[in-house]
Design a protein around this motif. Structure first.
Motif, PDB file in Angstrom:
ATOM      1  N   LEU A  61     -22.473 -53.543   0.301  1.00 57.01           N
ATOM      2  CA  LEU A  61     -21.138 -53.305  -0.247  1.00 57.01           C
ATOM      3  C   LEU A  61     -20.538 -54.666  -0.575  1.00 57.01           C
ATOM      4  CD1 LEU A  61     -18.422 -51.702  -0.682  1.00 57.01           C
ATOM      5  CD2 LEU A  61     -17.939 -52.227   1.706  1.00 57.01           C
ATOM      6  N   LEU A  62     -20.120 -54.832  -1.836  1.00 61.74           N
ATOM      7  CA  LEU A  62     -19.497 -56.098  -2.231  1.00 61.74           C
ATOM      8  C   LEU A  62     -18.107 -55.824  -2.775  1.00 61.74           C
ATOM      9  CD1 LEU A  62     -22.772 -56.241  -3.359  1.00 61.74           C
ATOM     10  CD2 LEU A  62     -22.055 -58.623  -3.390  1.00 61.74           C
ATOM     11  N   ILE A  63     -17.120 -56.545  -2.261  1.00 64.11           N
ATOM     12  CA  ILE A  63     -15.770 -56.457  -2.823  1.00 64.11           C
ATOM     13  C   ILE A  63     -15.487 -57.822  -3.442  1.00 64.11           C
ATOM     14  CG2 ILE A  63     -13.304 -56.078  -2.353  1.00 64.11           C
ATOM     15  CD1 ILE A  63     -14.140 -54.213  -0.080  1.00 64.11           C
ATOM     16  N   ASP A  64     -15.143 -57.818  -4.710  1.00 64.65           N
ATOM     17  CA  ASP A  64     -14.969 -59.074  -5.457  1.00 64.65           C
ATOM     18  C   ASP A  64     -16.179 -60.000  -5.307  1.00 64.65           C
ATOM     19  OD1 ASP A  64     -12.690 -58.598  -6.793  1.00 64.65           O
ATOM     20  OD2 ASP A  64     -11.364 -59.552  -5.330  1.00 64.65           O
ATOM     21  N   GLY A  65     -17.356 -59.405  -5.309  1.00 67.28           N
ATOM     22  CA  GLY A  65     -18.582 -60.187  -5.266  1.00 67.28           C
ATOM     23  C   GLY A  65     -18.985 -60.663  -3.883  1.00 67.28           C
ATOM     24  N   LYS A  66     -18.131 -60.395  -2.864  1.00 71.16           N
ATOM     25  CA  LYS A  66     -18.449 -60.880  -1.506  1.00 71.16           C
ATOM     26  C   LYS A  66     -19.041 -59.754  -0.679  1.00 71.16           C
ATOM     27  CE  LYS A  66     -14.769 -63.544  -0.010  1.00 71.16           C
ATOM     28  NZ  LYS A  66     -13.778 -63.817   0.807  1.00 71.16           N
ATOM     29  N   LEU A  67     -20.153 -60.032   0.013  1.00 73.30           N
ATOM     30  CA  LEU A  67     -20.794 -59.028   0.849  1.00 73.30           C
ATOM     31  C   LEU A  67     -19.859 -58.661   2.002  1.00 73.30           C
ATOM     32  CD1 LEU A  67     -23.502 -57.518   1.107  1.00 73.30           C
ATOM     33  CD2 LEU A  67     -24.192 -59.262   2.763  1.00 73.30           C
ATOM     34  N   MET A  68     -19.580 -57.346   2.155  1.00 73.00           N
ATOM     35  CA  MET A  68     -18.571 -56.919   3.119  1.00 73.00           C
ATOM     36  C   MET A  68     -19.145 -56.030   4.215  1.00 73.00           C
ATOM     37  SD  MET A  68     -15.451 -57.853   2.787  1.00 73.00           S
ATOM     38  CE  MET A  68     -14.721 -59.050   1.721  1.00 73.00           C
TER      39      MET A  68
END
Ligand code: ADP
Length: 439
Positions: A61-68
């Motif tokens: 899951l990536l939010i704004d490209g960051k792995l979350m």
């Protein structure tokens, strides 16, 4: 700016229920995405994995490209709105909205600014001093939305937020939420089992069944070009009609009646690999043309006979339920035609909007997918699924089992040789059932 990306996200619950399979989607900034499907298809599980309330078994899951995947819910910059909005009854609307900001120690004047701004968007300004009990259901739901809006999250997640409201209010709140989304502009993911809610609110819809994505697309695309019979039957009311039959010499032969429906040149081209094969002719209720309609002449090559069953009068239109050789068929037509139960008449198919499905695989036949294919035997599919689930379970639990094994090993090492040498049957605890009976 908030994009949300799911890459092959899976959820396997501890008991082995594989609730979500390889869920992948790229959600753009400011999109309004709706997950829709029947109860138990995995919508809430997917939403809860995005929120961080449920662990992701596999996938990213990536939010704004960051792995979350590993981020705590509070660090994901999302706000979740649930079906039960549970406002604090002793607090005013203002305080309910301000509460989360107060906990986060946001300065007082900033809280005031944000609450008043949200109240304006939500049309709650006149009610800021009221307690929840003095509000209507719709106003309370708006306060619940307000509590999320003041936090200015990157992403809004909504899980069936309107299902507690009565039908009329639900309709009103649908357009309210769309308007609020336009004003606030945050990326929104909305879960519902109601296809009308999905059709009227979404910029794109994700249709799910049994934990699998069936199709992702804009509402009109799903309505016009459903990828399979499930999507075709789920989106639209009444549902799409399915006439089962066989293709013979450029004609579709309807099961039961044996009536021949002529194919258009385009349809013939599309179905060239289906000669002699089983097919399903999918037709929306508004695209079956009644014999007295002006459109009938244009489509008379596709005419077939039917007998009216139950008639539903909806004001300007009627839904005529009928039977064509065992195929249940519903026509939606202008109520001026006043068709009555047991009337026998001729109807034709508006071929422009019809769609064919492979009966065996249930997939739509399109210029890209027009080769004949047969569904794999269910048994082998089930076996494959079981194997995959077993392999996945081994993957997830291997670590946990490894840790437990190591603990047992080291505990055994710590024990004295006399302890470890004692046979299990001699090591029964003093309060075992047998001992108690003897006492
Ligand atoms: P939906 O939101 O589409 O109704 P859910 O995501 O709630 O569906 O559930 C998907 C599947 O996962 C269902 O079969 C459900 O029974 C199962 N499920 C949900 N929560 C749990 C859980 N905590 N443990 C085991 N199975 C669960």
């Amino acid at each position: 700016m908030a994009t949300v990306r799911l890459v092959n996200v899976n959820k396997v619950y501890d008991g082995g229920v594989h609730a979500v399979h390889d869920f992948s989607i790229d959600i753009a900034d400011k999109e309004f995405i709706v997950f829709v499907g029947p109860s138990g298809c995995g919508k809430s599980t997917t939403l809860r994995m995005i929120a961080g309330l449920e662990e992701i078994s596999f996938g990213d899951l990536l939010i704004d490209g960051k792995l979350m995947n590993a981020a705590a819910p509070k660090d994901r910059d999302i706000a979740m709105v649930f079906q039960s909005y549970a406002l604090y009854p002793q607090m005013t609307v203002y305080k309910n909205m301000a509460y989360a900001l107060k906990l986060r120690k946001v300065p007082k004047d900033e809280i005031d600014k944000r609450v008043r701004e949200a109240a304006k968007i939500l049309k709650l300004t006149p009610y800021l001093d009221r307690k929840p009990r003095a509000l209507s259901g719709g106003q309370r739901q708006r306060v619940a939305l307000g509590r999320s809006i003041v936090r200015r999250p990157k992403v809004f997640l909504m899980d069936e937020p309107l299902s507690n409201l009565d039908a009329k209010l639900r309709v009103a709140m649908r357009s309210e939420i769309v308007r609020i989304h336009e004003e606030v502009g945050a990326t929104t993911i909305y879960v519902t089992h109601d296809q009308i809610e999905a059709m009227t609110m979404a910029s794109r819809i994700v249709v799910m069944k049994d934990g699998f994505i069936q199709q992702i697309g804009e509402p009109n695309e799903l309505y016009r070009n459903p990828a399979n019979m499930f999507v075709a039957g789920f989106i639209g009311t009444p549902a799409m009609n399915f006439l089962h039959g066989t293709l013979e010499n450029g004609y579709f032969i309807i099961d039961g009646t044996g009536e021949k429906i002529k194919l258009t040149p385009d349809q013939k081209k599309l179905l060239k690999n289906y000669e002699g094969k089983r097919l399903v002719y999918g037709i929306r209720p508004e695209n079956i043309v009644y014999e007295k309609s002006e459109r009938f002449e244009k489509f008379k090559d596709t005419a077939f006979k039917m007998k009216a069953g139950m008639i539903e009068l909806l004001g300007d239109i009627i839904n005529v339920h009928g039977d064509v050789g065992g195929n249940k068929v519903i026509l939606k037509m202008n109520s001026k035609y006043a068709v009555k139960e047991r009337d026998e008449f001729t109807a034709a198919i508006d071929t422009e909007y019809s769609r064919f499905f492979n009966e065996s695989t249930t997939k739509a036949i399109t210029p890209d997918h027009c080769d004949y294919e047969e569904a794999e035997a269910t048994a082998s599919l089930d076996e494959d699924n079981v194997t995959i689930i077993e392999q996945e379970k081994q993957g997830i639990f291997a670590k946990a089992f490894g840790a437990v094994k190591n603990k047992i090993k080291s505990a055994k090492k710590d024990k004295s040789p006399a302890d470890t040498a004692a046979p299990a049957d001699q090591a029964a605890p003093a309060d075992s059932a047998d001992n108690n009976r003897e006492n």
